[in-house]
Write an enzyme that holds these catalytic residues in place. Structure first.
Site, PDB file in Angstrom:
ATOM      1  CE1 TYR A  48      -3.656   2.519   0.442  1.00 46.61           C
ATOM      2  CE2 TYR A  48      -2.433   3.308   2.350  1.00 46.61           C
ATOM      3  CZ  TYR A  48      -3.448   3.465   1.424  1.00 46.61           C
ATOM      4  OH  TYR A  48      -4.260   4.582   1.476  1.00 46.61           O
ATOM      5  CG  ASP A  62      -2.943  12.993   4.510  1.00 45.49           C
ATOM      6  OD1 ASP A  62      -2.971  13.286   3.303  1.00 45.49           O
ATOM      7  OD2 ASP A  62      -3.629  12.083   5.016  1.00 45.49           O
ATOM      8  CG  ASP A  89      -4.423   8.129  -0.284  1.00 45.32           C
ATOM      9  OD1 ASP A  89      -5.358   8.591  -0.958  1.00 45.32           O
ATOM     10  OD2 ASP A  89      -4.173   8.511   0.880  1.00 45.32           O
ATOM     11  CG  ASP A  91      -4.844  12.649  -1.428  1.00 52.48           C
ATOM     12  OD1 ASP A  91      -4.881  11.789  -0.532  1.00 52.48           O
ATOM     13  OD2 ASP A  91      -3.925  13.481  -1.509  1.00 52.48           O
ATOM     14  CG  HIS A 116      -7.896   4.571  -1.718  1.00 56.27           C
ATOM     15  ND1 HIS A 116      -7.957   5.818  -1.152  1.00 56.27           N
ATOM     16  CD2 HIS A 116      -6.857   3.935  -1.103  1.00 56.27           C
ATOM     17  CE1 HIS A 116      -7.008   5.949  -0.243  1.00 56.27           C
ATOM     18  NE2 HIS A 116      -6.320   4.826  -0.199  1.00 56.27           N
ATOM     19  CD  GLU A 118      -9.552  11.281   0.466  1.00 53.67           C
ATOM     20  OE1 GLU A 118      -9.535  12.273   1.227  1.00 53.67           O
ATOM     21  OE2 GLU A 118      -8.697  10.392   0.488  1.00 53.67           O
ATOM     22  CB  CYS A 126      -5.413  12.589   8.395  1.00 55.59           C
ATOM     23  SG  CYS A 126      -5.202  10.915   9.047  1.00 55.59           S
ATOM     24  NE  ARG A 161     -10.413   8.130   2.916  1.00 50.45           N
ATOM     25  CZ  ARG A 161      -9.347   8.701   3.470  1.00 50.45           C
ATOM     26  NH1 ARG A 161      -8.141   8.271   3.154  1.00 50.45           N
ATOM     27  NH2 ARG A 161      -9.484   9.702   4.313  1.00 50.45           N
ATOM     28  CD  GLU A 191      -9.949   6.210   6.882  1.00 50.26           C
ATOM     29  OE1 GLU A 191     -10.026   5.078   7.420  1.00 50.26           O
ATOM     30  OE2 GLU A 191      -8.871   6.702   6.511  1.00 50.26           O
ATOM     31  CG  ASN A 213      -6.632   3.087   7.463  1.00 51.01           C
ATOM     32  OD1 ASN A 213      -5.537   2.608   7.749  1.00 51.01           O
ATOM     33  ND2 ASN A 213      -6.841   4.389   7.366  1.00 51.01           N
TER      34      ASN A 213
END
Length: 309
Positions: A48, A62, A89, A91, A116, A118, A126, A161, A191, A213
């Site tokens: 990952y 982040d 990721d 974002d 992924h 989101e 985060c 996500r 998440e 996660n």
């Protein structure tokens, strides 16, 4: 030697087959290419690549400050050093739906097995922090539809996500998960789930792989593989674990040097020289062309030998 001999298309097929196997897949987070190689050496299922880790590696929080170029470049460096499939990721997709589409193709080009995307606002936060905001359902669906339409390799995994559990009910998370699957998501990343029962609720809502996660210091307890599999989870990530471990060790080493004027007290905790040489395959380069690579690889005794590390 050099980079992985497994082409990205094969890694993507492997990921798809693994997710359909019924066995929970473990994906530790790599913080650099060498740590990705270590993950493979230790027998894990995949790698990952966390957006939080890429940001931290640049000394940034982040909160959506990294760019597509930075993420695709770093993720590609990591992916090419391992035979394992790598999930990155992405974002919020780095912009509007057209930007999301370009992001997917750039990540395909970089050799990733999937990503992924989101449903947070920009600037994002985060996933285990408070104060998050999510976009409306129409916007979230458009992002995923654009991602699914843009991929050229049908095996490239598009994971949606959703952070809506941080701002709304579990039922809202179920409803959004169903809508994202209808839009083309191959998998769901719910998440900041608060219990195994919440993971089970997402499993009841959708018939696609689900990711858990297991980040330290977050909203979720650190559930075991058996607990997660029993709850219907398909994949688990440990996104920042290796970075936190490495940085913790680095701090302790620096403190020891400051306190004692030497690193001698912590040398026994370090990776040995010979082990590092194993990971970067010095011997393979040496065999490749002895007329060019004609160096000798130091044997270096391990910790119990007490000599060269």
């Amino acid at each position: 030697m050099l980079y992985s001999s497994v082409p990205p298309e094969q890694k993507r097929r492997t990921l798809r087959e693994s997710l359909a196997s019924g066995r929970l897949q473990q994906f530790p987070g790599a913080f650099n290419p060498l740590s990705a190689r270590l993950i493979g050496d230790r027998g894990f299922d995949g790698v990952y690549i966390s957006g939080a880790v890429i940001a931290a590696d640049l000394g940034l929080p982040d909160i959506g400050l990294t760019t597509l170029t930075e993420v695709a470049h770093r993720a590609g460096q990591i992916a090419r050093m391992t035979d394992l499939p790598c999930i990155v990721d992405a974002d919020t997709g780095f912009g509007e739906p057209m930007n999301v589409a370009r992001s997917v193709q750039e990540l395909e080009n970089a050799g990733l097995a999937g990503c992924h995307i989101e449903d947070q606002f920009n600037p994002k936060r985060c996933g285990h922090l408070d104060g998050k905001n999510v976009v409306d359902l129409d916007t979230a669906v458009k992002r995923i539809r654009a991602a699914a339409d843009a991929r050229r390799d049908p095996d490239f995994l598009i994971m949606a996500r959703t952070d809506i559990r941080g701002t709304d009910t579990l039922e809202a998370a179920q409803e959004r998960s169903r809508a994202l699957v209808d839009a083309g998501a191959d998998a769901i990343f719910p998440e900041a789930m608060r219990s195994l029962e919440e993971f089970r609720a997402i499993r009841e809502a959708v018939d696609v792989p689900i990711l858990a996660n297991m980040t330290e210091f977050g909203k979720s307890d650190l559930f075991t593989v058996d607990q997660l599999q029993d709850a219907g989870v398909t994949m688990v990530i440990y996104p920042v674990t290796l970075l936190r471990s490495a940085m913790g060790a680095a701090e302790r080493t620096l403190d020891s040097i400051r306190a004692h004027g030497t690193q001698e007290a912590v040398v026994g905790q370090m990776q040995t020289r010979s082990r590092l040489y194993d990971l970067v395959d010095y011997e393979g380069y040496n065999r490749f062309d002895s007329s060019v690579f004609n160096f000798e690889v130091p044997e270096g005794r391990h910790r119990d030998g007490g000599a060269d590390r």
